[in-house]
Design a protein around this motif. Structure first.
Motif, PDB file in Angstrom:
ATOM      1  N   ARG A   1     -22.414 -38.742  74.391  1.00 34.23           N
ATOM      2  CA  ARG A   1     -22.355 -40.144  74.782  1.00 34.23           C
ATOM      3  C   ARG A   1     -21.734 -40.300  76.157  1.00 34.23           C
ATOM      4  O   ARG A   1     -22.049 -41.247  76.885  1.00 34.23           O
ATOM      5  CB  ARG A   1     -21.505 -40.919  73.768  1.00 34.23           C
ATOM      6  CG  ARG A   1     -22.038 -40.881  72.331  1.00 34.23           C
ATOM      7  CD  ARG A   1     -23.289 -41.693  72.202  1.00 34.23           C
ATOM      8  NE  ARG A   1     -23.064 -43.054  72.584  1.00 34.23           N
ATOM      9  CZ  ARG A   1     -24.014 -43.974  72.752  1.00 34.23           C
ATOM     10  NH1 ARG A   1     -25.284 -43.619  72.586  1.00 34.23           N
ATOM     11  NH2 ARG A   1     -23.724 -45.205  73.097  1.00 34.23           N
ATOM     12  N   GLU A   2     -20.854 -39.376  76.532  1.00 37.66           N
ATOM     13  CA  GLU A   2     -20.194 -39.493  77.840  1.00 37.66           C
ATOM     14  C   GLU A   2     -21.210 -39.399  78.969  1.00 37.66           C
ATOM     15  O   GLU A   2     -21.058 -40.066  80.013  1.00 37.66           O
ATOM     16  CB  GLU A   2     -19.133 -38.396  77.988  1.00 37.66           C
ATOM     17  CG  GLU A   2     -17.937 -38.540  77.057  1.00 37.66           C
ATOM     18  CD  GLU A   2     -18.271 -37.994  75.681  1.00 37.66           C
ATOM     19  OE1 GLU A   2     -19.439 -37.567  75.481  1.00 37.66           O
ATOM     20  OE2 GLU A   2     -17.406 -38.027  74.778  1.00 37.66           O
ATOM     21  N   GLU A   3     -22.246 -38.580  78.817  1.00 37.38           N
ATOM     22  CA  GLU A   3     -23.258 -38.439  79.856  1.00 37.38           C
ATOM     23  C   GLU A   3     -24.042 -39.738  80.015  1.00 37.38           C
ATOM     24  O   GLU A   3     -24.411 -40.116  81.133  1.00 37.38           O
ATOM     25  CB  GLU A   3     -24.204 -37.293  79.524  1.00 37.38           C
ATOM     26  CG  GLU A   3     -23.554 -35.927  79.683  1.00 37.38           C
ATOM     27  CD  GLU A   3     -24.520 -34.798  79.382  1.00 37.38           C
ATOM     28  OE1 GLU A   3     -24.260 -33.673  79.838  1.00 37.38           O
ATOM     29  OE2 GLU A   3     -25.549 -35.044  78.725  1.00 37.38           O
ATOM     30  N   LEU A   4     -24.293 -40.446  78.910  1.00 36.39           N
ATOM     31  CA  LEU A   4     -24.984 -41.729  79.013  1.00 36.39           C
ATOM     32  C   LEU A   4     -24.118 -42.739  79.762  1.00 36.39           C
ATOM     33  O   LEU A   4     -24.619 -43.544  80.564  1.00 36.39           O
ATOM     34  CB  LEU A   4     -25.313 -42.254  77.609  1.00 36.39           C
ATOM     35  CG  LEU A   4     -26.290 -41.404  76.762  1.00 36.39           C
ATOM     36  CD1 LEU A   4     -26.506 -42.036  75.399  1.00 36.39           C
ATOM     37  CD2 LEU A   4     -27.620 -41.252  77.476  1.00 36.39           C
ATOM     38  N   SER A   5     -22.818 -42.693  79.524  1.00 34.83           N
ATOM     39  CA  SER A   5     -21.911 -43.596  80.258  1.00 34.83           C
ATOM     40  C   SER A   5     -21.910 -43.290  81.744  1.00 34.83           C
ATOM     41  O   SER A   5     -21.925 -44.197  82.598  1.00 34.83           O
ATOM     42  CB  SER A   5     -20.498 -43.471  79.697  1.00 34.83           C
ATOM     43  OG  SER A   5     -20.473 -43.833  78.329  1.00 34.83           O
TER      44      SER A   5
END
Length: 1023
Positions: free
Chosen positions: A964-968
């Motif tokens: 999810r951090e990469e999407l952020s």
């Protein structure tokens, strides 16, 4: 040795009749020992296998036929009288009461004498007296027992002598046997008495069965059953005697060494099996163990039963004649059941017998038919055939009888199939008889209904096919019809009839003659009369009137009359025409012209018929010229042959047509021109003025000294392509001139003047070409010449000013109209351009912008670029939109304008867009993450824009990603690019980022993100 061979009859050995000796010699009478048939054994068999005697009552059925009876049994069969011994004579003289009294008296006297002697010699001792009484009493008892024990033997001897004294053993009665048994007070089950009964029965059965070479008479079973019942022996005892007879036959076969005798013993054994099987019925399967004793199979038993049953049934069938009645058929059925003959065999035998009865009549009729006095014997021939038909009708009526189920099997129509006349050689004889009967049926001048039915039955009996019979009947009826018709014409009855058609129809109905065949006969008679009338080469007025009267009387249609005249008179006229045209261009003289005119009018042919006949003959000559022209080795030689054909048409055919029509061929040129202009008036002047070669042969421009005929042409004899090829060959000859070969391989061409075009015009008429076809030939030839040179000039597809001038000069030289030249030039340039466009699209060097420019310039892309390439170009264009990085997607542009510009299916194009969008959607996210990891921020923004563009084409749900951090991080990078609010909101939805997270990420918008040169920020970047 296998005894089953006794049931196999060898057909290769002749049935020689020999003397039959009895099986039981006098010195070896049949006696059953205690070991073979004890009293207890007999009683056991009787209790187990006792068969009611009423079962055999059906065997004794009497048939309404004259059956041969068996010869009376000679008394010596039982080998004469037997002598009694001394004590047996004494016993024979005593009646049972006297014998019993005597026995008691002897016993009592012996006791008394013993007691007296014991007392006398025993000194008055009582014990001695009793001992003497016992001793002499025992002796007396023994004497009495001896006297009574020989009673059964005495009864057996008297039984034998009684039977031997009877003149006819068949007249023996059961009461006689019982009287003998009662006389001596013995039971028939006594061993000695029963053995004598079995011995007598065995001798009788052996004497009743005929020798091996003779057949059964049919009454043997009845006689044996009657004799067995008279003797009163049981079925097991009788069956044992049958088996014993079989053993004796088998032993005799082993003792004989003669083949004929061996064959007779086999047949005798078969007859024994058959008689025994019929006697004991269903019980024979366990009473007669043929298989166990003689190794005989069930199939061999069935064979013996079948063969003997067939012989007996066949013997009864001999008494059946053509006057068979109900009683005989019922008797045959009863005999069949009695003889145990199957329905299939009985049916075949009955049909074979009836066929032989019919064959006798047919043979007599054929002999009469082939005799020298055939005409005198015609009545007898019909009588014999009527006998056959009456017999057949009788059998048919009996088959439909209410009691037909009780009749013999096979009652029905007679058929010769499978008999003497069922062959290709004899079928012709049957056809002769059928023809004779048809002739007799029509002898009165009409066909009666009963005769018609009789003919149908006779056809079925003979086995003739429907077409064969109809052909014979039609042939005979046609002769009778002709005879009746001749009488009606000669007597004037037909001419005087109010309605000729009704008279003829009534005549056909009386003879049952097909009206269509009658019409054919009328036409044939008319043709014969016409042939006689034109025998001298012309029809006189009287002949015409006679033919008209004949046409009216026979009601012949006008079309038929015209056809007959065309065939008969036309053949004469055709002969004259062939002689006229065979002379060639130099032989059509005045005498020939005169004969043509005479025949054409003398035979009274119509102009259409005469022209049709002449056309066929002339066209054959035309075809021969054309064949030689095709076989020529060069165009010049072919043109010379075509010139000969044109000359032949002008000098011979034209004169011939004029003679047929009765007109002169010297018609003014103006009239010829007018008539030639008629078929071309509807054509525009421009079509004839468009080409130089056409102007030279244009109707009205060609000067002719006389009228040339074109009514006879090859339009219907040659295909259009062949005719246009011949015309084209001569046209090329007119254009190029005559080519002459000289030594050293050199050629020179001699140009021809415009006179050749006049002959070309005539050739077009002979070939039957229309003006449109001629124009098309000239145009196609000019177009081909122009195209060949234009393709060389426009090899690269570029059209320059110099080349245009060069093409104009070429167009004038060829003589092709400008509009056709421009069409060819456009076709060449279009083809070249189409190839270039195909290559550019395939290599990706052509964009949609250039396509639109070409379409605006009037280029027909639909014909130059294939649909598959246009679809590929659309796919590449859409793929470019999804990878442009702008994030824009114009639905009107993609779904409407692009398919319209490329002329492809809009629905299919929309499906292609959706497919590309779905595949690019996930790929764009993966590509954005990959660029993120590579710290390529501009690339990330571009990939996210592609993601948004795909989402516009096909709206998607929130995407899933493990980290999810990469999407952020992707959202933050896109946020820093200052996107439009709607794009940012859609991206937030696609990346599945909540509103709170989005606000937090916007707060850290200004924070620096890592790049390739900032190592300190790398630790803060979350992966």
């Amino acid at each position: 040795m296998n005894p089953s061979i006794l049931l196999t009859t060898n057909p290769y050995y002749p049935h020689t009749k020999i003397l039959f000796s009895p099986f039981l010699p006098s010195n070896n009478p049949l006696r059953l020992s205690k070991t073979t048939l004890t009293h207890h054994h007999i009683r056991h068999l009787r209790l187990r296998y006792c068969i009611p005697t009423i079962r055999s009552a059906s065997i004794a059925t009497t048939f309404p036929f004259d059956q041969p009876t068996a010869e009376p049994i000679k008394p010596d069969v039982f080998w004469g009288q037997k002598e009694l011994t001394g004590i047996q004579s004494l016993v024979d003289a005593m009646s049972p009461p006297v014998r019993i009294s005597s026995s008691a008296l002897i016993f009592a006297a012996a006791i008394a004498a013993g007691y007296g002697l014991g007392s006398k010699f025993g000194g008055g001792s009582r014990n001695v007296a009793l001992a003497g009484a016992v001793a002499l009493g025992a002796a007396g008892a023994g004497a009495a027992f001896a006297l009574n024990s020989c009673v059964p033997e005495v009864a057996a001897v008297n039984l034998h002598n009684f039977v031997a004294d009877v003149d006819d053993p068949a007249s023996l009665k059961k009461d006689d046997i019982e009287a003998i048994a009662n006389k001596y007070g013995v039971s028939k089950q006594n061993e000695a008495f029963n053995a004598e009964l079995c011995d007598i029965y065995c001798r009788y059965v052996s004497s009743v069965l005929p020798p091996g070479s003779e057949d059964l008479k049919g009454d043997e079973i009845e006689a044996i059953i009657k004799f067995k019942n008279a003797l009163g022996i049981d079925d097991p005892d009788a069956a044992a005697m049958h088996m014993e007879i079989g053993r004796r036959i088998f032993r005799q076969r082993l003792e004989t060494g003669d083949r004929d005798a061996d064959l007779e013993q086999r047949r005798a054994f078969q007859k024994l099996i058959y008689v025994s099987t019929l006697m004991f019925g269903e019980a024979s399967s366990f009473l007669l163990p043929w298989k166990r004793v003689f190794k005989v199979t069930d199939a061999q038993v069935e064979l013996a039963v079948r063969d003997n049953a067939q012989r007996l049934y066949g013997f009864i069938l001999k008494s059946v004649a053509q006057d068979v009645n109900v009683d005989q058929l019922v008797g045959l059925r009863e005999a069949q059941l009695t003889y145990r003959l199957s329905d299939e065999l009985a049916e075949d035998m009955f049909k074979e017998h009836t066929r032989k009865l019919v064959e006798e009549n047919i043979t007599i009729a054929l002999n009469l038919l082939k005799s020298k006095t055939r005409s005198a014997e015609a009545t007898r021939i019909v009588e014999e055939l009527n006998k056959v038909l009456n017999f057949n009708n009788l059998l048919i009526s009996l088959r439909n009888h209410p009691d037909a189920s009780r009749f013999a099997r096979g009652v029905g129509p007679v058929s010769l199939l499978g008999g003497e006349y069922d062959s290709e050689r004899r079928i012709n004889d049957l056809k002769l008889l059928y023809r004779a009967y048809v002739s007799d049926s029509l002898s009165s001048g009409r066909m009666e209904d009963n005769k018609l039915a009789a003919l149908n039955h006779l056809r079925n009996i003979f086995g003739l096919g429907r077409q064969e019979a109809e052909s014979i009947a039609l042939e005979v009826t046609a002769k009778v019809y002709r005879k009746q018709l001749a009488q009606a014409v000669t007597s004037g009855e037909l001419a005087a009839a109010d309605s000729k058609a009704a008279y003829l129809q009534n005549l056909c109905e009386e003879l049952y003659f097909d009206a269509e065949k009658a019409v054919e006969i009328h036409e044939e008679i008319y043709r014969q009369k016409l042939q006689l009338a034109v025998a001298d080469g012309a029809l006189s007025d009287e002949d015409v009137k006679a033919l008209e009267r004949l046409q009216i009387m026979f009601c012949i249609r006008k079309e038929t009359v015209e056809s007959a005249h065309a065939d008969i008179c036309g053949s004469l006229f055709e002969k004259v025409v062939k002689e006229a045209i065979a002379a060639g261009v130099d032989g059509y003289a005045a005498e020939i012209k005169k004969s043509v005119r005479k025949v054409a009018y003398g035979l009274r042919l119509t102009r259409e018929v005469a022209m049709d006949i002449a056309s066929k003959a002339v066209c054959k000559i035309f075809i021969s010229y054309i064949q030689r022209a095709r076989a020529a080795g060069s165009r010049t030689e072919s043109a010379k042959e075509l010139k000969k054909m044109i000359a032949f048409n002008s000098l011979v055919v034209t004169e011939l047509v004029a003679d047929i029509k009765g007109k002169s061929s010297d018609t003014p040129a103006e009239e010829s021109v007018k008539e030639e202009e008629k078929p071309t008036e509807e054509d525009e002047d421009g079509e004839w003025e468009s080409l130089q070669s056409l102007r030279k042969i244009r109707p009205g421009k060609v000067s002719l000294e006389k009228k040339i005929q074109f009514e006879i042409n090859l339009k219907d004899d040659l295909p259009e392509r062949d005719r246009t090829d011949l015309y084209k060959t001569y046209l090329l000859y007119c254009i190029t001139g005559e080519v002459t070969n000289i030594p050293l391989g050199t050629q020179f061409t001699t140009k021809k003047d415009d006179s050749e075009y006049a002959l070309l015009n005539q050739l077009g008429g002979i070939l039957g070409l229309t003006a449109k076809e001629i124009v098309e030939v000239h145009r196609s030839l000019a177009e081909r010449a122009f195209r060949q040179k234009a393709e060389v000039i426009l090899a690269d597809g570029q059209l320059t000013k110099a080349r245009i001038e060069q093409l104009n000069e070429l167009q004038k030289d060829v003589g092709l109209p400008p509009q056709y030249a421009q069409k060819i030039i456009k076709g060449i340039t279009t083809t070249k351009m189409a190839a270039a466009l195909e290559t550019a699209v395939a290599q990706g060097r052509l964009s949609i912008k250039e396509i639109r420019e070409l379409r605006e310039a009037g280029v027909e892309l639909d014909t130059m670029v294939s649909e598959s390439l246009r679809e590929n170009l659309f796919k590449k264009t859409v793929d470019g939109i999804f990878s442009s990085g702008t994030g824009e997607f114009d639905e009107e542009e993609v779904y409407e304008k692009l398919p319209k510009d490329l002329n492809i299916n809009a629905e299919k194009a929309k499906g292609v867009v959706h497919t590309l969008a779905r595949s690019r959607l996930s790929n764009s996210l993966i590509q954005a993450v990959a660029l993120l990891r590579q710290r390529n921020h501009p690339g990330v923004v571009s990939s996210l824009n592609d993601l948004l563009a795909c989402d516009k084409a096909v709206p998607s749900t929130s995407l899933l990603w493990e980290m999810r951090e990469e999407l952020s991080d992707l959202f933050v990078i896109y946020l820093k690019n200052d996107p439009a609010p709607e794009k940012l909101s859609r991206l937030q939805y696609l990346l599945n980022i909540s509103d709170s997270t989005a606000e937090a990420l916007q707060a850290m918008k200004d924070r620096a993100l890592p790049n390739g040169n900032e190592a300190a920020a790398e630790e803060e970047f979350v992966f």
